[in-house]
Scaffold this active site. Structure first.
Site, PDB file in Angstrom:
ATOM      1  N   ASP B  52       0.831  -1.197   0.000  1.00 61.07           N
ATOM      2  CA  ASP B  52       0.000   0.000   0.000  1.00 61.07           C
ATOM      3  C   ASP B  52       0.874   1.259   0.000  1.00 61.07           C
ATOM      4  O   ASP B  52       0.642   2.195  -0.758  1.00 61.07           O
ATOM      5  CB  ASP B  52      -0.894  -0.055   1.252  1.00 61.07           C
ATOM      6  CG  ASP B  52      -1.556   1.255   1.584  1.00 61.07           C
ATOM      7  OD1 ASP B  52      -2.549   1.586   0.917  1.00 61.07           O
ATOM      8  OD2 ASP B  52      -1.089   1.954   2.507  1.00 61.07           O
ATOM      9  N   GLU B 124      -2.103  -4.978  -3.797  1.00 59.47           N
ATOM     10  CA  GLU B 124      -1.130  -4.322  -2.921  1.00 59.47           C
ATOM     11  C   GLU B 124      -0.128  -5.319  -2.341  1.00 59.47           C
ATOM     12  O   GLU B 124       1.065  -5.007  -2.230  1.00 59.47           O
ATOM     13  CB  GLU B 124      -1.861  -3.578  -1.795  1.00 59.47           C
ATOM     14  CG  GLU B 124      -2.642  -2.374  -2.319  1.00 59.47           C
ATOM     15  CD  GLU B 124      -3.361  -1.600  -1.224  1.00 59.47           C
ATOM     16  OE1 GLU B 124      -3.614  -0.411  -1.419  1.00 59.47           O
ATOM     17  OE2 GLU B 124      -3.676  -2.198  -0.168  1.00 59.47           O
TER      18      GLU B 124
END
Lengths: 230, 230
Positions: B52, B124
């Site tokens: 992320d 992610e």
């Protein structure tokens, strides 16, 4: 102001900018630009946009590496506590950045120099400027001085303080003697690394390394906790 | 599943993992781990935490560099549109990552393989694994294939499509002939760069470079727009 800022960065954080205009931009609030349109200078907002993401990655990487057994949920909470506005504002003040920001008169008179949101943005724009001028590793070296030791010491989550937890765990069974010993230090002043061993009643129970003695001790305590839990 | 995934990454994105277990972890949902406790494997949540932040930095850096004259406010909006859940889920599907995620039976039966939140997390965690195994620049190379061309083409904000805007600006005064010419390409297949010039009625009005022909054309259009606005 500029000379004192440059000296501050060099002396305290071993950071020497190549492109001084980037540093100036990081310390220029939009209110100053609005009052000095003839100067054709830029405010620090775009640098803040970039610095925010640089900070997010470096804090995440640090937490990921430092706490190999902590869940994503706890890491996310801890990251949020570290990068939230009042935390970043207090780091900016600690670095005395508030002394160097260029503000418009209205902003100055309304107390902008002490406002948490402004100081938080300033801290991020500074990181953005260091990143562009010096690269990711230099920003990391700065955070390793200003933020990471506080994380390790449990300033953002008490349960992350390994030394305290190790003590609790070991003393459940009665009084023991816990001893941290610095066994090696290496590298130049700005990139020094420390190796520590932790002993419980003279038995070696953990080893750790870090960029300060405290961080190495916390790493050794974390190592000992992992071995004990197995 | 593993061999097809490895082949997919190599053929489509020139990514060859050193540590295959990191790749496996990225494609392991917590529901699978819960149903296979005897295997002692880890789910992808910690990698997602890291990925992320890697994505955030690389998208921010790309926007910062690609749009030197766009305000922080617009950049922030654009970044949010790119990294939001349904965008990332669609990138994951486009890469066919949904075929390779390991799910528990309950999650599989309730349609988890198509759920946007699960695919977003998967995308992610994959980035986190590539980052750990290959470094930041390899992740950037991947995003330069999967995300950046869409940004440049205006998929997340029409006003960011420079070619469309240049055409609008130039044709205000009547019909003109706008011509993009590839003048140079250099580098190996996985790290190729293109140089483009844009002409208006045979007059050179902008130059640009990028990691694809389209991106170089957009950069040239952006350059022309900046020159015209001066």
């Amino acid at each position: 102001m500029e000379h004192r800022l440059i000296a501050n960065l060099k002396e305290n954080y071993q950071i020497i900018f190549n492109n001084i205009s980037l540093l100036e931009q990081a310390f220029t609030h939009s209110s100053y630009v609005n009052e000095h349109r003839n100067l054709h200078i830029s405010d620090n907002e775009r640098l803040e946009f970039l610095g925010d993401a640089v900070l997010e990655l470096l804090v995440s990487r640090f937490l990921f590496q430092t706490y190999p057994n902590v869940s994503e949920g706890k890491l996310t909470k801890l990251r949020a506590a570290i990068v939230r506005e009042d935390s970043l504002a207090s780091f900016a003040k600690e670095c005395e950045f508030d002394q160097f920001i260029r503000l418009g008169k209205g902003e100055e008179n309304s107390g902008g120099r002490k406002r948490a949101s402004l100081l938080c943005d300033l801290f991020e724009s500074f990181l953005g400027a260091v990143y562009l001028d010096q690269g990711l590793e230099v920003v990391e070296g700065f955070l390793a001085q200003v933020i990471f030791p506080k994380v390790i010491a449990g300033a953002f989550s008490h349960e992350m303080d390994h030394k305290t937890r190790l003590q609790e765990v070991l003393q459940k069974a009665g009084d023991v003697n816990i001893d941290y010993r610095l066994v090696k230090e290496e590298g130049p002043a700005h990139d020094r690394h420390f190796w520590t061993e932790v002993y419980c009643d003279e038995v070696l129970i953990g080893q750790g390394t870090g960029r300060s003695k405290k961080m190495a001790e916390q790493a050794a305590a974390s190592d000992a906790l992992q071995r004990l839990e197995k």
